[in-house]
Design a protein around this motif. Structure first.
Motif, mmCIF file in Angstrom:
data_model
loop_
_atom_site.group_PDB
_atom_site.id
_atom_site.type_symbol
_atom_site.label_atom_id
_atom_site.label_comp_id
_atom_site.label_asym_id
_atom_site.label_seq_id
_atom_site.Cartn_x
_atom_site.Cartn_y
_atom_site.Cartn_z
ATOM 1 N N ARG A 187 0.835 -1.178 0.030
ATOM 2 C CA ARG A 187 0.053 0.021 -0.089
ATOM 3 C C ARG A 187 0.837 1.314 -0.211
ATOM 4 N NH1 ARG A 187 -5.059 1.314 1.114
ATOM 5 N NH2 ARG A 187 -5.397 3.350 1.983
ATOM 6 N N GLU A 188 1.985 1.118 0.891
ATOM 7 C CA GLU A 188 3.037 2.233 0.999
ATOM 8 C C GLU A 188 3.329 2.589 -0.619
ATOM 9 O OE1 GLU A 188 2.839 -0.081 3.309
ATOM 10 O OE2 GLU A 188 1.532 1.411 4.632
ATOM 11 N N ASP A 189 3.846 1.581 -1.164
ATOM 12 C CA ASP A 189 4.421 1.746 -2.340
ATOM 13 C C ASP A 189 3.470 2.386 -3.328
ATOM 14 O OD1 ASP A 189 6.835 0.218 -1.770
ATOM 15 O OD2 ASP A 189 5.932 -1.522 -2.159
ATOM 16 N N LEU A 190 2.071 1.927 -3.353
ATOM 17 C CA LEU A 190 1.165 2.259 -4.226
ATOM 18 C C LEU A 190 0.841 4.008 -4.174
ATOM 19 C CD1 LEU A 190 -0.921 -0.660 -4.679
ATOM 20 C CD2 LEU A 190 0.397 -0.056 -6.526
ATOM 21 N N VAL A 221 -3.916 -4.576 -2.931
ATOM 22 C CA VAL A 221 -4.586 -3.190 -2.921
ATOM 23 C C VAL A 221 -5.094 -2.968 -4.215
ATOM 24 C CG1 VAL A 221 -4.369 -0.856 -2.185
ATOM 25 C CG2 VAL A 221 -3.318 -2.550 -0.662
ATOM 26 N N ALA A 222 -6.260 -2.440 -4.385
ATOM 27 C CA ALA A 222 -6.757 -2.081 -5.809
ATOM 28 C C ALA A 222 -6.310 -0.633 -5.817
ATOM 29 C CB ALA A 222 -8.205 -2.167 -5.931
ATOM 30 N N PHE A 223 -5.625 -0.297 -6.976
ATOM 31 C CA PHE A 223 -5.038 1.079 -7.265
ATOM 32 C C PHE A 223 -6.255 1.991 -7.073
ATOM 33 C CE2 PHE A 223 -2.866 4.672 -9.291
ATOM 34 C CZ PHE A 223 -1.838 4.637 -8.448
ATOM 35 N N ALA A 224 -7.255 1.653 -7.770
ATOM 36 C CA ALA A 224 -8.415 2.705 -7.688
ATOM 37 C C ALA A 224 -9.015 3.015 -6.302
ATOM 38 C CB ALA A 224 -9.450 2.246 -8.471
ATOM 39 N N SER A 225 -8.679 2.286 -4.858
ATOM 40 C CA SER A 225 -9.274 2.391 -3.769
ATOM 41 C C SER A 225 -8.306 3.496 -3.210
ATOM 42 C CB SER A 225 -9.145 1.002 -3.130
ATOM 43 O OG SER A 225 -8.010 0.484 -2.841
ATOM 44 N N LEU A 226 -7.339 3.755 -3.692
ATOM 45 C CA LEU A 226 -6.505 4.849 -2.975
ATOM 46 C C LEU A 226 -7.094 6.185 -3.061
ATOM 47 C CD1 LEU A 226 -3.042 3.702 -4.396
ATOM 48 C CD2 LEU A 226 -3.879 3.116 -2.182
ATOM 49 N N PRO A 227 -6.801 6.985 -2.244
ATOM 50 C CA PRO A 227 -7.340 8.600 -1.980
ATOM 51 C C PRO A 227 -7.270 9.286 -3.282
ATOM 52 C CG PRO A 227 -6.066 8.083 -0.070
ATOM 53 C CD PRO A 227 -6.111 6.883 -1.210
ATOM 54 N N LYS A 228 -8.142 9.428 -4.009
ATOM 55 C CA LYS A 228 -8.373 10.371 -5.382
ATOM 56 C C LYS A 228 -7.727 9.577 -6.419
ATOM 57 C CE LYS A 228 -5.807 14.074 -3.265
ATOM 58 N NZ LYS A 228 -5.148 15.034 -3.369
ATOM 59 N N MET A 229 -7.747 8.301 -6.651
ATOM 60 C CA MET A 229 -6.978 7.621 -7.649
ATOM 61 C C MET A 229 -8.320 6.930 -8.425
ATOM 62 S SD MET A 229 -4.030 7.777 -8.179
ATOM 63 C CE MET A 229 -4.033 9.273 -7.520
ATOM 64 N N GLN A 230 -9.602 6.691 -8.083
ATOM 65 C CA GLN A 230 -10.515 5.926 -8.557
ATOM 66 C C GLN A 230 -10.844 6.589 -10.117
ATOM 67 O OE1 GLN A 230 -14.308 5.583 -6.801
ATOM 68 N NE2 GLN A 230 -14.977 4.097 -8.167
ATOM 69 N N GLU A 231 -10.942 8.077 -10.081
ATOM 70 C CA GLU A 231 -11.238 8.593 -11.482
ATOM 71 C C GLU A 231 -10.199 8.703 -12.505
ATOM 72 O OE1 GLU A 231 -12.926 12.846 -10.692
ATOM 73 O OE2 GLU A 231 -12.926 13.034 -12.945
ATOM 74 N N ARG A 232 -8.845 8.401 -12.159
ATOM 75 C CA ARG A 232 -7.905 8.491 -13.210
ATOM 76 C C ARG A 232 -7.478 7.108 -13.464
ATOM 77 N NH1 ARG A 232 -4.274 12.137 -12.893
ATOM 78 N NH2 ARG A 232 -5.285 13.389 -11.619
ATOM 79 N N THR A 233 -8.217 6.096 -12.703
ATOM 80 C CA THR A 233 -7.596 4.729 -12.959
ATOM 81 C C THR A 233 -8.549 3.849 -13.901
ATOM 82 O OG1 THR A 233 -6.660 4.826 -10.826
ATOM 83 C CG2 THR A 233 -6.833 2.590 -11.713
#
Ligand code: PLP
Length: 394
Positions: A187-190, A221-233
């Protein structure tokens, strides 16, 4: 047929710019030999769990033989939305954000074709799945490989990506858990990659086909679940690997409504829809298939320990893979190139694996071994590889 004209010159520049996949060459040689143990193919050795196959049989009996909506059956899209809500706490609208595709292969192709303008650059951490650079090129983009390092267990960092960013950089294309290395990103890497994507306003295509195949203390960890990432993923996933459904050809994309509509246009004119039989089976996989999937993952995990221990005992430099079903030992200590190693090993010991160079230049010096193979075969292959290394010392 005998060709009398120069047909190559009449092909599209994109197709002339890409090479055939380096994976298949060895399988053709292996297929002509007896007693070959293959650690080459990236394909589960399990058949699809029976309840999933049975749902398809019943579906056929009920007459499910037609086209579906271009975007795929609403029931399947709703199951996918529920799955992501439950597992990753992200909300996707089944009507506007989800497209059912013919495998992740199609999803990857149309995602790139939907967003890449001619000359746009696509950052691709390598080693990686063979289709990434090829699909980026075919979409009219420029594939920009960025080498990940074994010292960092093939995780990619913004510091490594940064020097490759130009004003044409449009997309970051990642695939973790990774084929061919078995690398994962924590998660930290992502989160660091997320900051990088935001800083440069990139679209992130995240191929998460191996997400369910995570081991030990690692949770995907789904990349889109990270803060502010859903819209650009653009998140890509499918059923081939986790549910042993490679032959069904079924996958999906999750993205914002504009990108999903754009991808749907391409899909509509090229595929029309994914096969209904596979869609019916995929619904069953999501509703009741998880326990079977987990059993297969537990078995891969057993094999993962065996193969990792085997290569470590041989003295090869290798890190413990935490995802997918591949291990990527370094064979530089043998003095052979990865191509030579793979070819000689096949000829002398009848073990097929894939040279690391097939996955990008920085894969040179490594070989990819799949442990989606029965455990006794893995043991035998390890003994043969050890023998080969002993007899071919520098
Ligand atoms: N992405 C990765 C990383 C893969 O390894 C593969 C197949 O090997 C695919 C995508 C293609 O998957 P599908 O069978 O869903 O087309």
């Amino acid at each position: 047929m005998i060709e009398t004209a120069n047909w190559k010159d009449r092909l599209s520049p994109g197709v002339n710019a890409i090479k055939p996949s380096g994976i298949r060459k060895f399988f053709d040689i292996a297929a002509s030999m007896e007693d070959v143990i293959s650690l080459g193919v990236g394909e589960p050795d399990f058949v699809t769990p029976w309840s999933i196959r049975e749902s398809c049989v019943y579906g056929l009996e009920k007459g499910y033989t037609s086209y579906t909506a271009n975007r795929g059956m609403m029931e399947l899209r709703e199951e996918i939305a529920k799955h992501y809500e439950r597992k990753f706490n992200i909300t996707y609208d089944a009507k506007t954000d989800i497209l059912i595709t013919v495998g992740v292969s199609e999803a990857l192709d149309i995602a790139l074709r939907a967003v890449v303008k001619p000359g746009d650059e696509v950052l691709i951490p390598e080693p990686c799945y063979v289709s990434y650079a090829a699909c980026a090129t075919l979409a009219g983009g420029v594939a920009v490989p960025v080498a990940a390092k074994i010292e960092n267990e093939f995780r990619i960092t913004p510091a490594e990506l940064e020097p490759y960013v130009t004003e044409k950089t449009k997309v970051l294309l990642i695939g973790y858990p990774n084929n061919p290395t078995g690398a994962i990103m924590t998660r930290e890497d992502l989160l660091k990659l997320a900051d990088f994507a935001e800083k440069h306003d990139l679209i992130v295509i995240s191929d998460e086909i191996y997400g369910d195949l995570s081991y030990g203390d690692h949770t995907h960890v789904a990349f889109a679940s990270l803060p502010k990432m859903q819209e650009r993923t653009i998140l890509l996933n499918g059923f081939s690997k986790a549910y042993a459904m490679t032959g069904w050809r079924i996958g999906y994309s999750l993205a914002n409504p504009t990108i999903t509509a754009a991808m749907t246009k391409i899909h509509q004119y090229t595929m029309l829809c994914a096969p209904i039989t596979a869609q019916v089976a995929a619904i069953e996989a999501l509703r009741r298939g998880e326990k079977y999937m987990k059993k297969m993952v537990a078995e891969y995990d057993r094999r993962r320990h065996l193969i990792y221990d085997g290569f470590t005992k041989m003295g090869l430099e290798v890190f413990e893979p935490k995802g997918a079903f591949y291990i990527f030992p370094s064979i530089t200590s043998t003095g052979m190139t990865s191509d030579e190693f793979a070819e000689k090993l096949l000829q002398k010991e009848h073990v097929a694996l894939v040279p690391g160079s097939a996955f990008g230049e920085c894969g040179e010096g490594h070989v990819r071994c799949s442990y989606a193979t029965a455990i006794d075969k893995i043991s035998e292959a390890l003994a043969r590889i050890e023998n080969f290394i002993k007899n071919n010392k520098k």
